[in-house]
Design an enzyme around this catalytic site. Structure first.
Site, mmCIF file in Angstrom:
data_model
loop_
_atom_site.group_PDB
_atom_site.id
_atom_site.type_symbol
_atom_site.label_atom_id
_atom_site.label_comp_id
_atom_site.label_asym_id
_atom_site.label_seq_id
_atom_site.Cartn_x
_atom_site.Cartn_y
_atom_site.Cartn_z
ATOM 1 N N GLU A 137 0.648 -0.713 0.108
ATOM 2 C CA GLU A 137 -0.441 0.480 -0.173
ATOM 3 C C GLU A 137 0.804 0.829 -0.056
ATOM 4 O OE1 GLU A 137 -2.602 1.389 -0.811
ATOM 5 O OE2 GLU A 137 -4.632 0.172 0.178
ATOM 6 N N ASP A 138 0.294 1.957 -0.784
ATOM 7 C CA ASP A 138 1.062 4.009 -0.494
ATOM 8 C C ASP A 138 0.978 4.150 1.279
ATOM 9 O OD1 ASP A 138 -1.591 4.218 -0.945
ATOM 10 O OD2 ASP A 138 -1.598 5.182 -2.474
ATOM 11 N N ASP A 185 -4.647 5.757 5.738
ATOM 12 C CA ASP A 185 -5.192 6.794 6.049
ATOM 13 C C ASP A 185 -6.109 6.642 7.680
ATOM 14 O OD1 ASP A 185 -6.103 9.423 6.323
ATOM 15 O OD2 ASP A 185 -7.145 9.370 4.523
ATOM 16 N N PHE A 239 -2.734 16.481 3.781
ATOM 17 C CA PHE A 239 -3.188 15.449 2.251
ATOM 18 C C PHE A 239 -1.788 15.719 1.119
ATOM 19 C CE2 PHE A 239 -4.384 14.630 -2.491
ATOM 20 C CZ PHE A 239 -5.524 13.928 -1.827
ATOM 21 N N ARG A 292 1.370 11.710 -9.242
ATOM 22 C CA ARG A 292 1.958 10.765 -8.644
ATOM 23 C C ARG A 292 3.270 10.232 -9.470
ATOM 24 N NH1 ARG A 292 -2.615 7.153 -7.350
ATOM 25 N NH2 ARG A 292 -4.578 7.351 -8.777
HETATM 26 P P1 IMP Z 1 -8.506 4.697 3.495
HETATM 27 O O1 IMP Z 1 -9.581 3.882 3.174
HETATM 28 O O2 IMP Z 1 -8.455 6.183 4.220
HETATM 29 O O3 IMP Z 1 -6.809 4.015 4.736
HETATM 30 O O4 IMP Z 1 -7.440 5.013 2.294
HETATM 31 C C1 IMP Z 1 -6.465 4.672 1.630
HETATM 32 C C2 IMP Z 1 -6.580 5.527 0.319
HETATM 33 O O5 IMP Z 1 -6.641 6.550 0.117
HETATM 34 C C3 IMP Z 1 -5.057 5.177 -0.375
HETATM 35 O O6 IMP Z 1 -4.546 3.752 -0.705
HETATM 36 C C4 IMP Z 1 -4.869 6.611 -0.913
HETATM 37 O O7 IMP Z 1 -4.624 6.143 -2.748
HETATM 38 C C5 IMP Z 1 -5.686 7.771 -0.649
HETATM 39 N N1 IMP Z 1 -4.902 8.439 0.009
HETATM 40 C C6 IMP Z 1 -4.978 8.549 1.487
HETATM 41 N N2 IMP Z 1 -4.624 10.167 2.037
HETATM 42 C C7 IMP Z 1 -3.880 10.449 0.686
HETATM 43 C C8 IMP Z 1 -2.823 11.431 1.111
HETATM 44 O O8 IMP Z 1 -2.667 11.799 1.432
HETATM 45 N N3 IMP Z 1 -2.497 11.702 -0.942
HETATM 46 C C9 IMP Z 1 -3.125 10.902 -1.766
HETATM 47 N N4 IMP Z 1 -4.276 9.982 -1.669
HETATM 48 C C10 IMP Z 1 -4.828 9.848 -0.014
HETATM 49 MG MG MG Z 2 -5.484 8.095 -4.493
#
Ligand code: IMP
Ligand code: MG
Length: 179
Positions: free
Chosen positions: A98-99, A102, A151, A164
């Site tokens: 995973e990148d 969040d 963000f 990206r």
């Molecule tokens: P989560 O379900 O809230 O944990 O979101 C995960 C996904 O949201 C990640 O795989 C990202 O694609 C996107 N995401 C979460 N935070 C950021 C951010 O700060 N910048 C860009 N994309 C984000």
């Molecule tokens: Mg995204």
């Protein structure tokens, strides 16, 4: 592109060092296993490619696309599968790449979905972590850098599909997403 960045959170060199460290740990831990990297499109594609190159044991890779964000900067909590795996995972040790974690909602959903298919194991490797925003109790088994509740873009992370390809992780100038 670079003129839209307010500040850098993680430099290219820091990313490189972390990728190397994580890949070493994974190579050691999965030595006697059947490692399959699961790259979560699209954000993780940059990290997965770098991580894979530094892993020194045999491994396969497959891709899934899920969506929890539109072009806004906050989680909808709704996870949709846009593309599923192409392979049977019953004999695989899955490492979700995973990148960023969040809210954790995407990953939690994904992990449950994979576990229901009875792979040998499921673990998580995330290069970035925004712990302050967690809505559900989930952590990566392999953790990269902790970042503040801002963000972020770059190294796979986008804002409305842009940025990206930046080689570092940075924060956008507020006027960019207030437009
Ligand atoms: P989560 O379900 O809230 O944990 O979101 C995960 C996904 O949201 C990640 O795989 C990202 O694609 C996107 N995401 C979460 N935070 C950021 C951010 O700060 N910048 C860009 N994309 C984000
Ligand atoms: Mg995204």
């Amino acid at each position: 592109m670079i003129e839209d960045i307010e500040k850098i959170l993680i430099t290219e060199q820091q990313i490189e060092d972390m990728v190397q460290t994580l890949a070493q740990q994974v190579s050691e831990d999965y030595k006697h296993k059947n490692l399959m990297l699961l790259c979560v499109l699209k954000g993780s594609v940059v990290f997965a490619a770098d991580l894979m190159r530094h892993i020194t044991i045999p491994c396969s890779i497959d891709f899934m696309a899920v969506s929890s964000y539109g072009s806004t900067t906050s989680s909808s909590g709704v996870v949709r599968i846009l593309k599923d795996l192409e392979t049977d995972i019953s004999d695989k040790d899955i490492l979700i790449v995973e990148d960023i974690i969040d809210s954790g909602l995407t990953l939690n959903y994904l992990k449950e979905l994979l576990l229901a298919r009875n792979p040998k194991s499921v673990k998580i490797c995330a290069i970035l972590n925004k712990k302050a925003r967690r809505k559900i109790n989930i952590e990566a088994d392999y953790n990269g850098y902790e970042i503040p509740d801002e963000f972020a873009v770059g190294y796979g992370l986008d804002y409305a599909e842009k940025y990206r390809n930046l080689p570092f992780v940075g924060v956008l100038k507020p006027e960019i997403y207030q437009k």
